[in-house]
Write a protein that holds these residues in place. Structure first.
Motif, short mmCIF file in Angstrom:
data_model
loop_
_atom_site.label_atom_id
_atom_site.label_comp_id
_atom_site.label_asym_id
_atom_site.label_seq_id
_atom_site.Cartn_x
_atom_site.Cartn_y
_atom_site.Cartn_z
N HIS A 1 -10.77 42.38 -22.08
CA HIS A 1 -10.78 42.45 -23.54
C HIS A 1 -9.66 43.30 -24.11
N SER A 2 -9.09 44.15 -23.26
CA SER A 2 -8.01 45.02 -23.74
C SER A 2 -7.27 45.60 -22.54
N LEU A 3 -6.21 46.30 -22.83
CA LEU A 3 -5.39 46.94 -21.80
C LEU A 3 -6.26 47.89 -20.96
N GLU A 4 -7.24 48.49 -21.62
CA GLU A 4 -8.16 49.42 -20.95
C GLU A 4 -8.85 48.76 -19.74
N ASP A 5 -9.23 47.50 -19.94
CA ASP A 5 -9.96 46.78 -18.88
C ASP A 5 -9.10 46.51 -17.64
N MET A 6 -7.79 46.67 -17.77
CA MET A 6 -6.90 46.40 -16.64
C MET A 6 -6.78 47.62 -15.71
N GLN A 7 -7.15 48.78 -16.21
CA GLN A 7 -6.94 50.02 -15.45
C GLN A 7 -7.72 50.02 -14.13
N GLY A 8 -6.99 50.18 -13.04
CA GLY A 8 -7.62 50.31 -11.73
C GLY A 8 -8.10 49.00 -11.12
N LEU A 9 -7.90 47.91 -11.86
CA LEU A 9 -8.29 46.59 -11.37
C LEU A 9 -7.54 46.27 -10.07
N LYS A 10 -8.25 45.73 -9.08
CA LYS A 10 -7.60 45.37 -7.82
C LYS A 10 -7.21 43.89 -7.85
N LEU A 11 -5.91 43.66 -7.96
CA LEU A 11 -5.38 42.31 -8.19
C LEU A 11 -4.44 41.89 -7.07
N ARG A 12 -4.61 40.66 -6.61
CA ARG A 12 -3.65 40.09 -5.66
C ARG A 12 -2.52 39.48 -6.46
N LEU A 13 -1.35 40.08 -6.41
CA LEU A 13 -0.18 39.56 -7.10
C LEU A 13 1.06 40.15 -6.43
N PRO A 14 1.77 39.35 -5.66
CA PRO A 14 2.91 39.90 -4.90
C PRO A 14 4.17 40.06 -5.75
N GLY A 15 5.13 40.74 -5.19
CA GLY A 15 6.50 40.77 -5.72
C GLY A 15 6.66 41.56 -6.99
N LEU A 16 7.69 41.17 -7.69
CA LEU A 16 8.12 41.81 -8.92
C LEU A 16 7.04 41.84 -9.99
N ALA A 17 6.30 40.72 -10.12
CA ALA A 17 5.23 40.67 -11.10
C ALA A 17 4.15 41.69 -10.75
N GLY A 18 3.91 41.86 -9.46
CA GLY A 18 2.96 42.87 -9.01
C GLY A 18 3.40 44.26 -9.44
N GLU A 19 4.69 44.52 -9.30
CA GLU A 19 5.22 45.83 -9.73
C GLU A 19 5.06 46.04 -11.23
N ALA A 20 5.27 44.94 -11.99
CA ALA A 20 5.08 45.04 -13.44
C ALA A 20 3.62 45.36 -13.76
N MET A 21 2.71 44.77 -13.01
CA MET A 21 1.28 45.07 -13.18
C MET A 21 0.98 46.53 -12.84
N ASN A 22 1.60 47.04 -11.79
CA ASN A 22 1.42 48.46 -11.45
C ASN A 22 1.80 49.34 -12.63
N GLY A 23 2.86 48.92 -13.34
CA GLY A 23 3.35 49.69 -14.48
C GLY A 23 2.35 49.81 -15.62
N ILE A 24 1.36 48.91 -15.66
CA ILE A 24 0.35 49.01 -16.73
C ILE A 24 -1.00 49.47 -16.18
N GLY A 25 -0.99 49.97 -14.93
CA GLY A 25 -2.21 50.59 -14.41
C GLY A 25 -3.05 49.77 -13.45
N VAL A 26 -2.56 48.58 -13.09
CA VAL A 26 -3.29 47.71 -12.16
C VAL A 26 -2.90 48.05 -10.73
N THR A 27 -3.87 47.99 -9.81
CA THR A 27 -3.58 48.17 -8.39
C THR A 27 -3.36 46.80 -7.77
N THR A 28 -2.17 46.55 -7.28
CA THR A 28 -1.91 45.21 -6.72
C THR A 28 -1.82 45.25 -5.21
N MET A 29 -2.15 44.14 -4.59
CA MET A 29 -2.02 43.99 -3.14
C MET A 29 -1.42 42.62 -2.88
N ASN A 30 -0.70 42.54 -1.78
CA ASN A 30 -0.20 41.23 -1.36
C ASN A 30 -0.93 40.82 -0.09
#
Lengths: 362, 362
Positions: B166-195
C-alpha cells in the motif's frame, strides 16, 4: 496481357513453371531477376527505401542468386496498379499497402489498418501466431498473389487541422482528406471527406479546398511541408493505430521458386518488417521534434465526445461492410477476437509501463 | 581448453581460420555444423523454443548448408557458462541474455534491460538505427564474441507478492527475489533482495524464505505455478520494460563464414527477434487470462511513492556503476540520449492511442 512475362525475366526459359522440380535443383547456380513495382516514389522516405531494403536483403541472403529491380510508382506501372500488375505477371513482385485494393476485395483493408484496432506488436502477433497471415494468403490467392508483411508505420497521427476542434460540433461540415473506411466513419459523424492524392494535399489545404488532412506521421508529413498550411497536429491515429506495408509475389513465380529461395523471400520480409518498424520509431521522433521545436506546431488530441462518436461510427461501418461478404466476415471476426485476447496483456504490460514512465517523469 | 573445437565441428579441417579466403568460395557446397549452447532448459517456453526457431531459420535460409545443434542448459555447458564457452570456442554459438554477464563487463547489462528504460520497439530502434548494435559489438569483441538480438520478452511483470503493497512503508525489509541492477535499486528503498535460481522460487515462496519474487511474465510464470504460492501479481516491470534475448557467435567462427552465410545468420536473427516478440505478446495474453480467470490471481500496481522511490534509486545505482567504467559510460549515455529522443513519439503515438482505446472502451 503480360501475364507470363515473369517466366522470361526469371531466367527460367521456356521450361517455366512446368519444369519446377528441375528448377528446384538446378537453379541454385542461376541468377533469378525479378521486377518489383511499388506504390511509392523511388526512394520515398521509409516506404520507398523500405522496398530497396527488402530487395537488398533478398540479394544478400541469396548470395546474389536472386536480384530484385525496384521501380518507383509510375516507372513500370502507376502506383495504384501494383496489385493487378503483380497478379497478372507484369512484374513478379510488388511493394504497397493492402487497403488500396478494397475495390478488388473488401477483406483487403484488414491487412493494413483497422480503426480502433491493434497496435503494431499486436498486429504482428495476429499475423505470425494468430492465423492472420493464413487468411491473407487465402484472400490474395484469389488474385494469383502471395502476400507478406514487410513493414509497419507504427501508430500514425490523426491529421493536420487549420482550426482547433473543441467538440463534436466543430467537426460538422469540415472538409477532411481521409480515404477509405476511416473516411466513411468520419462521414458518419458529419464530416465531409475527400480522397485526393498525397501530392495535392498541400495545395488543397492552402487554397481552402480542405480544412484538414490526414497523411501518415511526422516523418512523411514533414517531408510534405504540411505544417506550413495547417498548425494543429492531431494525435493519435484512431484510424491507423498501426499500418502494415505489404509485399506481393506473383503466385506462379512464387510456386516456381526452390525452397531455399522461398525461405530467403519470407525471412527477408520478416527482417524488413522489423527494420521498418524500428526506422519509423526513430524518424517519427526526430521529425516530431523538428515540427514542434522549430516550426511551432501545436499538438492536440480529439475531445472525448469526438473519439466516442468515431468509435461507434467505425463499428457501424465495419459491421455493414462485412455483413455481405463471407471472407471479410471471417477476417474481421478473426481480427477482433484476436484483439480482444491480446490487448489485455498490452494494457497490463506496455500500457501500464508507459503510465509508470509518465508518472515518475522518466 | 576447447577453444578451437569449432574448427573441427565446422567441418573446415586443419586449414581452419587461416584459410578463410579459400573457405569463402569453397564452403558454398559444404555443410557447416555448429553447436549452440543455451541458458534455458531444452524447449523452455518461448526462450528454449526461440533458440530452436533461430536454428531452424538458419538451416532453411542456407538451404541446409548450415546446421545448428541446439543444446539445453547443462547439456554441454551450464546455463551461466554460455558466454565463456562461446568466446573460447567450446561451442560456436550461444543463446542467452546479456545481463547474466555483468560480472564480466558492467556494460553487458544495458543489452538486456534498463530500469525505467526503453520499450521493445524503442530498444530495437536503438539497436538497428541508433548505434546500439555497434556498441554491443564493441563490448563483446573484447570477449571474442559477436552478439545479435534474437528476441525480446516485451514488458515483463514486477513480480509475485504474498501481501499487498500500500505504500513505501510496506516494502521495508521485504524479502524479494530480484537479481542484478534492479535488485540493487530495490535495496536502495529498503528491500532485502536475493538472487536464487528460477527453479527454486516456488519452494522459497512457499516456505517463507521469500515474501515476493520476480520471474518473467505471465507465460513463463504460469509454467512455474507461482500463483499457487503468492496471490498478488504486480504490474508493470519498471525494471524490465523490455528484455533483449541474445545470440552470440564465436568471433573466429564468425570471421570464417562466407558473406552469404553471415547474411543468413544476421537476417535469421532479425526474423527471430520479431517472431519472439510476437509470440510473447500472444502467450502472455493467454496466460494472463488463465491466471486471472481460472486461478483468481489479483493484479496490482505499485503505489506512486514506491515507483518514484524506485526511479530515484535506479538512477543512483546506474550513475554509480557507469562512473568507474568508460565503456559502460558510453553505452549508458547512448542509451539514455536515444531514449529521451525516441520516447517523445511513443508518447504522442502509441501511448496516446492506448489512452484513446481505453477511453472509448475498445
Amino acid at each position: 496481357m503480360q501475364r507470363r512475362r515473369f517466366l522470361k525475366s526469371a531466367g527460367l526459359g521456356a521450361a517455366g513453371v512446368a519444369a519446377a522440380p528441375f528448377i528446384s535443383t538446378a537453379s541454385a547456380q542461376q541468377t533469378i531477376t525479378w521486377d518489383m513495382v511499388t506504390s511509392w516514389p523511388k526512394n520515398f522516405p521509409a516506404l520507398g527505401t523500405g522496398a530497396n531494403d527488402f530487395a537488398a536483403r533478398i540479394e544478400r541472403l541469396s548470395g546474389g542468386r536472386m536480384k530484385i529491380r525496384v521501380h518507383g510508382a509510375g516507372e513500370l506501372v502507376p502506383a495504384l496498379e501494383v496489385f493487378d500488375a503483380v497478379g497478372e505477371g507484369t512484374a513478379e513482385m510488388g511493394h504497397s499497402a493492402s487497403y488500396y485494393w478494397r475495390g478488388k476485395t473488401l477483406a483487403a483493408q484488414f491487412f493494413t489498418a483497422v480503426p480502433f484496432g491493434m497496435t503494431t506488436t499486436e498486429t504482428n502477433a495476429w499475423l505470425y501466431y494468430g492465423g492472420g497471415h493464413e487468411l491473407w494468403d487465402e484472400v490474395y490467392a484469389q488474385f494469383n498473389l502471395k502476400p507478406f508483411p514487410v513493414g509497419n508505420t507504427g501508430t500514425q497521427m490523426a491529421g493536420w487541422f487549420k482550426k482547433e476542434i473543441h467538440s463534436l460540433e466543430d467537426m460538422q461540415g469540415l472538409k477532411l482528406r481521409l480515404p477509405g473506411l476511416a473516411g466513411e466513419a468520419m462521414n458518419g459523424i458529419g464530416v465531409t471527406t475527400m480522397n485526393i492524392p498525397g501530392s495535392e494535399i498541400f495545395t488543397s489545404l492552402q487554397t481552402g479546398v480542405l480544412d484538414a488532412a490526414d497523411w501518415v506521421g511526422p516523418y512523411n508529413d514533414l517531408a510534405f511541408g504540411l505544417h506550413q498550411v495547417a498548425n494543429y497536429y492531431y494525435t493519435s491515429a484512431w484510424n491507423e493505430p498501426s499500418a502494415i506495408i505489404e509485399a506481393t509475389v506473383n503466385l506462379d513465380a512464387w510456386n516456381a521458386l526452390p525452397d531455399d529461395l522461398k525461405a530467403v523471400v519470407s525471412e527477408a520480409a520478416m527482417a524488413s518488417n522489423l527494420a521498418m518498424i524500428s526506422e519509423f520509431a526513430l524518424r517519427n521522433a526526430e521529425a516530431l521534434e523538428t515540427l514542434v521545436n522549430e516550426h511551432g506546431v501545436e499538438l492536440r488530441r480529439f475531445p472525448d465526445d469526438v473519439l466516442k462518436a468515431l468509435y461507434v461510427s467505425s463499428q457501424q461501418v465495419l459491421e455493414r461492410q462485412v455483413a455481405a461478404d463471407e471472407i471479410s466476415r471471417r477476417v474481421y471476426d478473426s481480427y477482433t477476437a484476436f484483439q480482444r485476447k491480446v490487448q489485455r496483456f498490452t494494457e497490463v504490460g506496455e500500457f501500464a509501463y508507459l503510465k509508470t514512465r509518465e508518472k515518475v517523469g522518466a
